[in-house]
Design a protein around this motif. Structure first.
Motif, PDB file in Angstrom:
ATOM      1  N   PRO A  39       0.624  -1.026   0.255  1.00 46.72           N
ATOM      2  CA  PRO A  39       0.111  -0.072   0.015  1.00 46.72           C
ATOM      3  C   PRO A  39       1.340   1.359   0.061  1.00 46.72           C
ATOM      4  CG  PRO A  39      -1.038  -1.444   1.210  1.00 46.72           C
ATOM      5  CD  PRO A  39       0.393  -2.022   0.867  1.00 46.72           C
ATOM      6  N   TRP A  40       2.452   0.857   0.127  1.00 46.40           N
ATOM      7  CA  TRP A  40       2.877   2.015   0.041  1.00 46.40           C
ATOM      8  C   TRP A  40       3.551   2.495  -0.885  1.00 46.40           C
ATOM      9  CZ3 TRP A  40       2.537  -1.457   4.096  1.00 46.40           C
ATOM     10  CH2 TRP A  40       1.704  -0.633   5.163  1.00 46.40           C
ATOM     11  N   GLY A  41       3.316   1.189  -2.165  1.00 49.70           N
ATOM     12  CA  GLY A  41       4.378   1.554  -2.922  1.00 49.70           C
ATOM     13  C   GLY A  41       5.403   0.574  -3.137  1.00 49.70           C
ATOM     14  N   LYS A  42       6.717   1.037  -4.375  1.00 45.35           N
ATOM     15  CA  LYS A  42       7.485  -0.311  -4.348  1.00 45.35           C
ATOM     16  C   LYS A  42       8.116  -0.364  -3.178  1.00 45.35           C
ATOM     17  CE  LYS A  42       8.689  -1.219  -8.575  1.00 45.35           C
ATOM     18  NZ  LYS A  42       8.392  -0.914 -10.181  1.00 45.35           N
ATOM     19  N   ILE A  43       8.818  -1.531  -2.599  1.00 44.90           N
ATOM     20  CA  ILE A  43       9.259  -1.124  -1.494  1.00 44.90           C
ATOM     21  C   ILE A  43      10.501  -2.660  -2.327  1.00 44.90           C
ATOM     22  CG2 ILE A  43      10.392  -2.815   0.642  1.00 44.90           C
ATOM     23  CD1 ILE A  43       8.376  -0.296   0.746  1.00 44.90           C
ATOM     24  N   HIS A  53      26.308   0.261  -6.491  1.00 47.97           N
ATOM     25  CA  HIS A  53      24.914   1.507  -6.720  1.00 47.97           C
ATOM     26  C   HIS A  53      24.173   1.432  -7.769  1.00 47.97           C
ATOM     27  CE1 HIS A  53      27.869   4.505  -3.891  1.00 47.97           C
ATOM     28  NE2 HIS A  53      27.416   3.619  -3.430  1.00 47.97           N
ATOM     29  N   GLU A  54      24.323   0.647  -9.218  1.00 51.93           N
ATOM     30  CA  GLU A  54      23.900   0.333  -9.714  1.00 51.93           C
ATOM     31  C   GLU A  54      22.206  -0.186  -9.634  1.00 51.93           C
ATOM     32  OE1 GLU A  54      28.042  -0.024 -11.675  1.00 51.93           O
ATOM     33  OE2 GLU A  54      26.404  -0.478  -9.580  1.00 51.93           O
ATOM     34  N   ILE A  55      22.361  -1.700  -8.622  1.00 51.93           N
ATOM     35  CA  ILE A  55      20.918  -1.820  -7.648  1.00 51.93           C
ATOM     36  C   ILE A  55      20.135  -0.672  -7.540  1.00 51.93           C
ATOM     37  CG2 ILE A  55      20.396  -3.607  -6.072  1.00 51.93           C
ATOM     38  CD1 ILE A  55      22.083  -4.968  -8.504  1.00 51.93           C
ATOM     39  N   LEU A  56      21.054   0.181  -6.782  1.00 47.33           N
ATOM     40  CA  LEU A  56      19.542   0.993  -5.869  1.00 47.33           C
ATOM     41  C   LEU A  56      19.261   2.065  -6.837  1.00 47.33           C
ATOM     42  CD1 LEU A  56      22.313   0.286  -3.970  1.00 47.33           C
ATOM     43  CD2 LEU A  56      21.337   1.811  -2.928  1.00 47.33           C
ATOM     44  N   ARG A  57      20.088   2.689  -7.873  1.00 47.11           N
ATOM     45  CA  ARG A  57      19.746   3.088  -8.980  1.00 47.11           C
ATOM     46  C   ARG A  57      18.301   2.686  -9.720  1.00 47.11           C
ATOM     47  NH1 ARG A  57      21.336   8.976  -8.372  1.00 47.11           N
ATOM     48  NH2 ARG A  57      23.111   9.339  -8.881  1.00 47.11           N
ATOM     49  N   TYR A  58      18.485   1.147  -9.864  1.00 50.64           N
ATOM     50  CA  TYR A  58      17.757   0.551 -10.606  1.00 50.64           C
ATOM     51  C   TYR A  58      16.328   1.261 -10.286  1.00 50.64           C
ATOM     52  CZ  TYR A  58      14.715  -2.530 -12.748  1.00 50.64           C
ATOM     53  OH  TYR A  58      13.611  -3.787 -13.273  1.00 50.64           O
ATOM     54  N   HIS A  59      16.159   0.706  -9.132  1.00 52.11           N
ATOM     55  CA  HIS A  59      15.198   0.285  -7.853  1.00 52.11           C
ATOM     56  C   HIS A  59      15.154   2.167  -7.828  1.00 52.11           C
ATOM     57  CE1 HIS A  59      14.883  -3.450  -7.132  1.00 52.11           C
ATOM     58  NE2 HIS A  59      16.374  -3.594  -6.610  1.00 52.11           N
ATOM     59  N   ALA A  78      15.421   4.560  -9.741  1.00 55.04           N
ATOM     60  CA  ALA A  78      14.408   4.779 -11.150  1.00 55.04           C
ATOM     61  C   ALA A  78      13.097   4.211 -11.694  1.00 55.04           C
ATOM     62  CB  ALA A  78      15.264   4.678 -11.836  1.00 55.04           C
ATOM     63  N   THR A  79      12.923   3.176 -10.821  1.00 61.17           N
ATOM     64  CA  THR A  79      11.428   2.791 -11.081  1.00 61.17           C
ATOM     65  C   THR A  79      10.442   2.816 -10.217  1.00 61.17           C
ATOM     66  OG1 THR A  79      12.211   0.674  -9.970  1.00 61.17           O
ATOM     67  CG2 THR A  79      12.946  -0.033 -12.338  1.00 61.17           C
ATOM     68  N   GLY A  80      11.211   3.582  -9.510  1.00 57.56           N
ATOM     69  CA  GLY A  80      10.121   4.444  -8.768  1.00 57.56           C
ATOM     70  C   GLY A  80       9.349   3.906  -6.513  1.00 57.56           C
ATOM     71  N   ALA A  81      10.714   3.455  -6.797  1.00 59.25           N
ATOM     72  CA  ALA A  81      10.972   2.891  -4.831  1.00 59.25           C
ATOM     73  C   ALA A  81      11.364   3.494  -4.314  1.00 59.25           C
ATOM     74  CB  ALA A  81      11.645   1.476  -4.951  1.00 59.25           C
ATOM     75  N   ILE A 123      16.307  13.219  -9.404  1.00 63.40           N
ATOM     76  CA  ILE A 123      17.126  13.158 -10.553  1.00 63.40           C
ATOM     77  C   ILE A 123      16.529  11.870 -11.074  1.00 63.40           C
ATOM     78  CG2 ILE A 123      19.333  13.664  -9.094  1.00 63.40           C
ATOM     79  CD1 ILE A 123      19.537  10.376  -9.508  1.00 63.40           C
ATOM     80  N   PHE A 124      15.202  11.933 -11.046  1.00 61.54           N
ATOM     81  CA  PHE A 124      14.635  10.520 -12.073  1.00 61.54           C
ATOM     82  C   PHE A 124      12.900  11.215 -12.242  1.00 61.54           C
ATOM     83  CE2 PHE A 124      16.435   8.047  -8.757  1.00 61.54           C
ATOM     84  CZ  PHE A 124      16.717   7.515  -9.129  1.00 61.54           C
ATOM     85  N   ASN A 125      12.782  12.771 -11.858  1.00 67.53           N
ATOM     86  CA  ASN A 125      11.314  13.622 -12.244  1.00 67.53           C
ATOM     87  C   ASN A 125      11.575  14.415 -13.074  1.00 67.53           C
ATOM     88  OD1 ASN A 125      10.127  12.518  -9.725  1.00 67.53           O
ATOM     89  ND2 ASN A 125      10.597  13.825  -8.613  1.00 67.53           N
ATOM     90  N   ARG A 126      11.339  14.521 -14.336  1.00 71.87           N
ATOM     91  CA  ARG A 126      11.446  15.839 -15.478  1.00 71.87           C
ATOM     92  C   ARG A 126      11.790  17.226 -14.995  1.00 71.87           C
ATOM     93  NH1 ARG A 126       9.693  13.724 -19.718  1.00 71.87           N
ATOM     94  NH2 ARG A 126       7.830  12.058 -20.162  1.00 71.87           N
TER      95      ARG A 126
END
Length: 337
Positions: free
Chosen positions: A152-156, A168-174, A176-179, A304-307
């Motif tokens: 209910p709080w979004g992606k974990i 850090h690629e792992i954290l960046r990916y997550h 960027a996908t909205g976590a 940084i992931f927003n427009r």
């Protein structure tokens, strides 16, 4: 007009300074379940346990892979340990993530360092550590897929220890996908000539700064050694001239025992003078403890992931990073991964 319920943004997030008893799976499982119940009674929505909380961590040197404790005690996610945790999560209506050695159901000789997620609906899924650290490679294979789960709080999102501090690629990916929340089951220990506090604390701070999300890190605490008779030797301190005096561990008569440092904590973006705020926990907390923080996820802007209002595009550039990695893979050294 339809009744639209917005995504929840106020989250009670729990971490555990967990003292695993090496090789005692049933004993550790019983305490994991008790902690889940305690966390739920105290209002936690999600509780995170450390890496390999189910079995303990320390590697047995000089022991063949098939005889190592983690291999002997590994079980598939369809096994009794996950079933027990899933059951209590359903009963208490709480999410829990815990570390365990996982046996691949299709390839029983393949073992992974895994974090399992369960929730009010039962078993959700599992994350296999993509970057095993040091001697972990003596008993486990590398995972290959990122993992997150919806709430209910979004992606974990979930990563394990070495994934978090060095890749850090792992954290960046997550991110960027909205976590907005990243869980870090970890096994951070003292070692000679290793500044664990900088690696751990600054690594977690950087994760928050770079990704503008919340990080919940749960660490093992205390001795994690093969002979339990030495696990609770706390009645004597190291001698003043001992080379181990700079460590925070209590005295232990066993040479070079594994000593895990605790310091479980929840960090996230701050809106005051500090870019990073510690919502609960402390770098010097080295006792078994359940810690709960109430966090406001709206604080994490994920800028940084927003427009960018000036360019109309996100500043984050996955197209460029893909190109750079493709260039790397042209080198046989990386291509043979």
């Amino acid at each position: 007009m339809p009744n639209i319920i917005p995504q929840e943004e106020i989250l009670n997030l729990a971490v555990v300074n967990f003292r695993a008893v090496w090789g005692q799976k049933q004993r550790n499982l019983a305490r994991i379940i008790s902690y889940i119940r305690a966390a739920a009674r105290r209002g936690a929505d999600i509780v995170c346990f450390p890496e390999l909380a189910l079995t303990g961590y320390e590697n047995q040197t000089g022991v063949p892979k098939e005889e190592k404790m983690q291999v002997q005690l590994a079980e598939p996610v369809s096994g009794p340990a996950v079933a027990a945790v899933a059951k209590v999560c359903r009963q208490m209506e709480i999410y829990a993530v815990f570390g365990m050695p996982e046996r691949d159901e299709d390839r029983p000789d393949t073992i992974y360092n895994t974090a399992v997620a369960c929730g009010p609906q039962g078993y959700i899924g599992r994350y296999r550590k993509i970057h095993p650290a040091m001697a972990e490679s003596c008993w486990c294979d590398r995972g290959s897929d990122p993992f997150s789960f919806e709430t209910p709080w979004g992606k974990i999102a979930v990563g394990i220890c070495y994934d978090t501090y060095s890749f850090h690629e792992i954290l960046r990916y997550h991110a960027a996908t909205g976590a907005k929340v990243y869980l870090n089951p970890t096994a951070m220990a003292e070692a000679p000539h290793f500044d664990w506090k900088t690696c751990y604390y600054e690594g977690l701070r950087q994760a928050v700064i770079a990704n503008d999300f919340f990080v919940a890190s749960s660490n093992l605490v205390g001795y994690d050694i093969v002979d339990e008779d030495f696990c609770n030797q706390t009645d004597a301190l190291l001698e003043p001239d001992s080379p181990g005096r700079q460590f925070c561990r209590p005295f232990c008569p066993r040479p070079d025992p594994a000593y895990f440092t605790g310091a479980s904590m929840v960090l996230g973006p701050g809106i005051g003078p500090d870019k990073v705020h510690v919502y609960c926990g402390d770098i010097d907390l080295c006792e078994p403890e359940l810690l709960i923080a109430t966090v406001d996820l709206s604080v994490g802007s994920r800028m940084i992931f927003n427009r960018n209002p000036f360019s109309g595009r996100p500043d984050y550039r996955p197209d460029i990073y893909k190109k750079l990695n493709e260039l790397l893979l042209e080198d046989p050294y990386w291509g043979e991964q």
